[in-house]
Design a protein around this motif. Structure first.
Motif, short mmCIF file in Angstrom:
data_model
loop_
_atom_site.label_atom_id
_atom_site.label_comp_id
_atom_site.label_asym_id
_atom_site.label_seq_id
_atom_site.Cartn_x
_atom_site.Cartn_y
_atom_site.Cartn_z
N ASP A 1 16.69 3.60 1.38
CA ASP A 1 15.63 2.83 2.05
C ASP A 1 14.36 3.66 2.19
OD1 ASP A 1 17.35 0.71 2.27
OD2 ASP A 1 18.00 1.22 4.32
N ARG A 2 14.51 4.93 2.49
CA ARG A 2 13.34 5.79 2.65
C ARG A 2 12.58 5.93 1.32
NH1 ARG A 2 15.87 10.11 4.08
NH2 ARG A 2 16.14 9.43 6.22
N LEU A 3 13.31 6.04 0.22
CA LEU A 3 12.66 6.15 -1.08
C LEU A 3 11.97 4.85 -1.47
CD1 LEU A 3 15.33 8.17 -3.10
CD2 LEU A 3 13.02 8.91 -2.53
N LEU A 4 12.63 3.72 -1.19
CA LEU A 4 12.05 2.43 -1.56
C LEU A 4 10.82 2.09 -0.73
CD1 LEU A 4 15.33 0.34 -2.03
CD2 LEU A 4 13.78 1.16 -3.82
N ASN A 5 10.80 2.51 0.52
CA ASN A 5 9.70 2.18 1.41
C ASN A 5 8.66 3.29 1.52
OD1 ASN A 5 10.95 -0.30 2.08
ND2 ASN A 5 12.24 0.71 3.59
N LEU A 6 8.77 4.29 0.65
CA LEU A 6 7.84 5.41 0.72
C LEU A 6 6.43 4.97 0.32
CD1 LEU A 6 8.28 8.42 1.43
CD2 LEU A 6 8.27 8.88 -1.02
N ASN A 7 5.45 5.45 1.05
CA ASN A 7 4.06 5.11 0.76
C ASN A 7 3.51 6.13 -0.24
OD1 ASN A 7 1.29 4.57 0.74
ND2 ASN A 7 1.26 4.01 2.91
N THR B 1 0.59 6.53 -1.47
CA THR B 1 -0.73 7.05 -1.11
C THR B 1 -0.60 8.21 -0.13
OG1 THR B 1 -1.67 4.84 -1.40
CG2 THR B 1 -2.99 6.45 -0.18
N VAL B 2 0.26 8.06 0.86
CA VAL B 2 0.49 9.13 1.83
C VAL B 2 1.11 10.34 1.14
CG1 VAL B 2 1.71 9.76 3.95
CG2 VAL B 2 0.70 7.49 3.73
N LEU B 3 2.03 10.08 0.22
CA LEU B 3 2.68 11.18 -0.50
C LEU B 3 1.68 11.95 -1.34
CD1 LEU B 3 5.37 12.57 -1.14
CD2 LEU B 3 5.66 10.95 -3.02
N ASN B 4 0.78 11.25 -2.03
CA ASN B 4 -0.24 11.93 -2.84
C ASN B 4 -1.20 12.72 -1.97
OD1 ASN B 4 0.75 10.93 -5.27
ND2 ASN B 4 -0.49 9.07 -5.15
N THR B 5 -1.55 12.15 -0.80
CA THR B 5 -2.45 12.86 0.11
C THR B 5 -1.81 14.15 0.62
OG1 THR B 5 -3.42 10.74 0.81
CG2 THR B 5 -3.80 12.65 2.22
N LEU B 6 -0.54 14.08 0.99
CA LEU B 6 0.17 15.28 1.43
C LEU B 6 0.26 16.31 0.32
CD1 LEU B 6 3.13 13.80 3.54
CD2 LEU B 6 1.15 15.05 4.39
N ALA B 7 0.54 15.85 -0.89
CA ALA B 7 0.65 16.78 -2.02
C ALA B 7 -0.68 17.49 -2.28
CB ALA B 7 1.10 16.03 -3.27
N VAL C 1 2.63 13.87 11.24
CA VAL C 1 2.23 13.22 12.49
C VAL C 1 2.73 11.79 12.53
CG1 VAL C 1 0.30 12.55 13.97
CG2 VAL C 1 0.20 14.71 12.68
N THR C 2 2.39 11.03 11.49
CA THR C 2 2.79 9.62 11.45
C THR C 2 4.22 9.50 10.93
OG1 THR C 2 1.94 9.30 9.21
CG2 THR C 2 0.40 9.00 11.03
N GLU C 3 4.79 8.30 11.11
CA GLU C 3 6.15 8.05 10.62
C GLU C 3 6.20 8.10 9.10
OE1 GLU C 3 8.94 7.80 12.22
OE2 GLU C 3 7.95 8.17 14.13
N GLU C 4 5.12 7.66 8.43
CA GLU C 4 5.10 7.71 6.96
C GLU C 4 5.10 9.14 6.46
OE1 GLU C 4 1.64 5.41 6.09
OE2 GLU C 4 2.78 3.55 5.82
N TYR D 1 8.23 13.97 4.30
CA TYR D 1 8.85 15.28 4.48
C TYR D 1 10.37 15.19 4.42
CZ TYR D 1 4.79 18.16 5.56
OH TYR D 1 3.64 18.90 5.46
N GLN D 2 10.92 14.10 4.91
CA GLN D 2 12.36 13.94 4.85
C GLN D 2 12.84 13.78 3.42
OE1 GLN D 2 14.39 14.32 7.52
NE2 GLN D 2 16.02 14.31 5.99
N VAL D 3 12.05 13.09 2.60
CA VAL D 3 12.39 12.97 1.18
C VAL D 3 12.36 14.34 0.51
CG1 VAL D 3 11.55 12.08 -1.04
CG2 VAL D 3 11.65 10.58 0.95
N ILE D 4 11.37 15.16 0.88
CA ILE D 4 11.31 16.52 0.33
C ILE D 4 12.56 17.31 0.71
CG2 ILE D 4 10.04 18.70 0.44
CD1 ILE D 4 7.48 17.09 0.77
N LYS D 5 13.03 17.14 1.95
CA LYS D 5 14.26 17.82 2.37
C LYS D 5 15.46 17.33 1.58
CE LYS D 5 12.83 18.79 7.14
NZ LYS D 5 13.12 18.55 8.57
#
Length: 200
Positions: free
Chosen positions: A44-50, A52-58, A70-73, A78-82
């Motif tokens: 579910d986390r992978l399917l609902n991953l944003n 845009t947020v992932l690219n911004t973090l990268a 900070v945000t849930e997204e 970060y949880q996906v990275i773990k």
């Protein structure tokens, strides 16, 4: 020892074999993850991953910024990275496996205290008769002294022999110099703990 060393002296076989080992480790790690009870949460986390947020973090992380979720997204990213780290920890030579090794070293320091000795072991393979025997095709061990050029060419054609010799020397060092797994003390006294890595 075997006379035929065609796989040891092949230029491409070690790279192909190591690549297959890494592919196997990745597959095994992924399989172990799917057997866990949290697989539904991970999917579910992978399917609902944003994305845009992932690219911004990268982009922020690649720029050297110390980013805190900070945000849930962002926390989901970060949880996906773990989750991916757990899979990557099974692969030898991966960045995640090196990170896990650093964590092990810090945990060992926290449990046993800082190390007293830093030792670099560098066996001279071209000068040792055992390594020459590993690299040669002779089945009987005869410590015959060869010319330096012959020794160098013999070992350079057989990197497996150099690796086996290095493993033998390090194992003997741990047993007899450090006194680990034996009934006698090491030359430095009682060894409380040790940690060794191979440079890449």
């Amino acid at each position: 020892m075997y006379y035929d060393k065609r796989f040891q002296t092949d230029l491409y076989f070690p790279f192909v074999a190591f690549s297959h080992e890494q592919i196997k480790a990745c597959s095994t790690g992924s399989y172990l993850m799917t057997e866990k009870a949290k697989f539904n949460q991970m999917s579910d986390r992978l399917l609902n991953l944003n994305p845009t947020v992932l690219n911004t973090l990268a982009e922020r992380l690649s720029a050297g910024e110390n980013v805190h979720a900070v945000t849930e997204e962002e926390k989901d990213c970060y949880q996906v990275i773990k989750d991916l780290d757990h899979i990557g920890s099974h692969v030898q030579g991966s960045t995640t496996s090196k990170k896990y090794m650093r964590n092990e070293i810090w945990s060992l320091i926290a449990a046993k205290g800082p190390p007293c000795w830093f030792i670099t072991v560098s066996p001279a393979d071209v000068k040792h008769p055992i390594c020459i025997y590993y690299a040669d095709t002779k089945e009987k061990f005869e410590p015959k002294i060869l010319e330096y050029g012959d020794r160098f060419r013999l070992i350079s054609r057989n990197p497996v022999a150099a690796a086996r010799f290095f493993h033998l020397m390090v194992t003997l060092f741990i047993q007899h110099v450090l006194g680990v797994g034996t009934d006698h003390l090491g030359i430095y006294g009682q060894t409380a703990a040790y940690y060794g890595t191979v440079e890449q």
